[in-house]
Design a protein around this motif. Structure first.
Motif, PDB file in Angstrom:
ATOM      1  N   ASN A  19       0.837  -1.199   0.000  1.00 33.89           N
ATOM      2  CA  ASN A  19       0.000   0.000   0.000  1.00 33.89           C
ATOM      3  C   ASN A  19       0.869   1.245   0.000  1.00 33.89           C
ATOM      4  N   GLN A  22       0.153   4.613   1.806  1.00 34.13           N
ATOM      5  CA  GLN A  22       0.287   4.743   3.255  1.00 34.13           C
ATOM      6  C   GLN A  22       1.701   5.100   3.698  1.00 34.13           C
ATOM      7  N   LYS A  40      -3.469  -8.360  -1.625  1.00 37.62           N
ATOM      8  CA  LYS A  40      -4.318  -7.570  -0.721  1.00 37.62           C
ATOM      9  C   LYS A  40      -4.511  -6.155  -1.259  1.00 37.62           C
ATOM     10  N   ALA A  41      -3.436  -5.576  -1.786  1.00 38.86           N
ATOM     11  CA  ALA A  41      -3.511  -4.202  -2.293  1.00 38.86           C
ATOM     12  C   ALA A  41      -4.417  -4.093  -3.511  1.00 38.86           C
ATOM     13  N   GLN A  43      -6.882  -5.659  -4.389  1.00 34.88           N
ATOM     14  CA  GLN A  43      -8.310  -5.851  -4.111  1.00 34.88           C
ATOM     15  C   GLN A  43      -8.946  -4.596  -3.516  1.00 34.88           C
ATOM     16  N   GLN A  44      -8.138  -3.567  -3.269  1.00 42.02           N
ATOM     17  CA  GLN A  44      -8.646  -2.298  -2.740  1.00 42.02           C
ATOM     18  C   GLN A  44      -8.921  -1.335  -3.899  1.00 42.02           C
ATOM     19  N   ALA A  45      -9.957  -0.541  -3.728  1.00 44.83           N
ATOM     20  CA  ALA A  45     -10.424   0.330  -4.811  1.00 44.83           C
ATOM     21  C   ALA A  45      -9.341   1.280  -5.318  1.00 44.83           C
ATOM     22  N   GLU A  46      -8.491   1.776  -4.409  1.00 45.40           N
ATOM     23  CA  GLU A  46      -7.505   2.769  -4.849  1.00 45.40           C
ATOM     24  C   GLU A  46      -6.375   2.166  -5.664  1.00 45.40           C
ATOM     25  N   TYR A  47      -6.210   0.843  -5.606  1.00 48.46           N
ATOM     26  CA  TYR A  47      -5.121   0.202  -6.351  1.00 48.46           C
ATOM     27  C   TYR A  47      -5.604  -0.625  -7.555  1.00 48.46           C
TER      28      TYR A  47
END
Length: 315
Positions: A19, A22, A40-41, A43-47
């Motif tokens: 991330n 961060q 994991k990253a 799967q997050q909207a920002e990535y």
């Protein structure tokens, strides 16, 4: 002075995350990634757009090459934030194939260099199997520096030192997990904390051995479960820490003392160890914790690499 600032006086702080958004708040020097963190990253909207854009730009290439381009894309973003190095991992499914590991490392370094990043800013992350360590020895001779990961046993550290590896990542938290689970109801958390934590003891032993014999390989404690494990290793060359624990360190001003000291280690009564392949394999086999955690770690990273493959194929 908060605990993160105190730690930085004695140890190089590294962020353990994919991330990159961060990172700036903790001002780490380096950053490490692995397949699970990248999965994991993305799967997050920002990535998610970064993954989609990279896949779209390289459609038609072999799946494994697209994966490497995704990993390097994350690495390039991280290097915009940290002043030092990023660790990018070779597919864990190649952990027992020396030649394939070397080939994949060459490709990763080539992608970084094509993007204008010198190899001094990249560590190729490889599992600490015998084959992985020998691949790293070959790469180091070419000036490609390596981070040997999934390191649980003293014999792995000895072999990495003999191979001239740049850096090792002994896994504090996973060692702790194994001993805690093994002890069951008999586990005494207070008695096994701090310097008595089995993961902390493992890293302390490796650090002392390297400093005693002038082994240049950097020791970077990894995989922490709590702040106490981190402060108990203050003075270690580097520590790679998750954002959650970095935030806890930043929020606390409880003082702590430097725990590891190179000068003291040089005076310690330690014997030099030399390992050939047979001795390495026997020593690793004799360590039930290390054998189980190495196998489990490779399986876990391989599963997450497979999940990333599927995400890319769907795109």
């Amino acid at each position: 002075m908060n605990q993160l600032e105190q730690l930085k006086r004695h140890t190089t702080v590294v962020a353990d995350t994919g991330n990159f958004l961060q990172l700036a708040q903790f001002a780490p020097r380096d950053a490490t990634t692995n397949p699970s963190l990248i999965l994991k990253a993305v799967q997050q909207a920002e990535y998610a757009p970064l993954l989609a854009d990279t896949v779209a730009a390289h459609r038609g290439l072999a799946l494994d090459e697209i994966v490497d381009r995704v990993l390097v894309r994350f690495g390039l973003e991280i290097l915009k934030v940290v002043p030092g190095r990023v660790s990018t991992e070779v597919d864990a499914r190649l952990s027992f194939d020396r030649a394939a590991t070397v080939a994949r490392a060459h490709r990763l370094i080539g992608l970084y260099e094509a993007a204008g990043i010198g190899r001094e800013r990249v560590l190729i992350k490889i599992a600490s199997t015998w084959e992985g360590i020998q691949a790293a020895a070959e790469l180091e001779r070419e000036g490609i520096h390596c981070n040997l990961t999934l390191l649980f046993a003293f014999c792995q550290a000895v072999a990495c030192g003999e191979a001239g590896v740049q850096l090792i990542s002994p896994f504090v938290g996973r060692i702790y997990d194994w001993y805690k689970k093994s002890a069951g109801a008999a586990w005494d958390e207070a008695a096994m904390a701090g310097a008595n934590d089995p993961g902390v003891r493992s890293v302390s032993q490796i650090y002392s051995y390297y400093k005693k014999f002038g082994i240049a390989t950097e020791v970077m404690g990894a995989s922490f479960r709590n702040v106490g494990q981190i402060t108990a290793l203050s003075g270690c060359d580097l520590l790679t820490i998750s954002p959650d624990l970095l935030a806890q360190l930043q929020a606390s001003e409880v003082p702590f003392e430097r725990a590891l000291d190179a000068a003291a280690a040089r005076d310690a009564a330690i014997e030099r160890v030399t390992l050939d392949e047979a001795a390495f394999r026997y020593a690793l086999n004799a360590d039930a914790m290390a054998t189980e955690k190495l196998a489990e770690g490779i399986r876990g990273f391989a599963v997450d690499a497979g999940k990333l493959d599927v995400m890319i194929q769907k795109l």
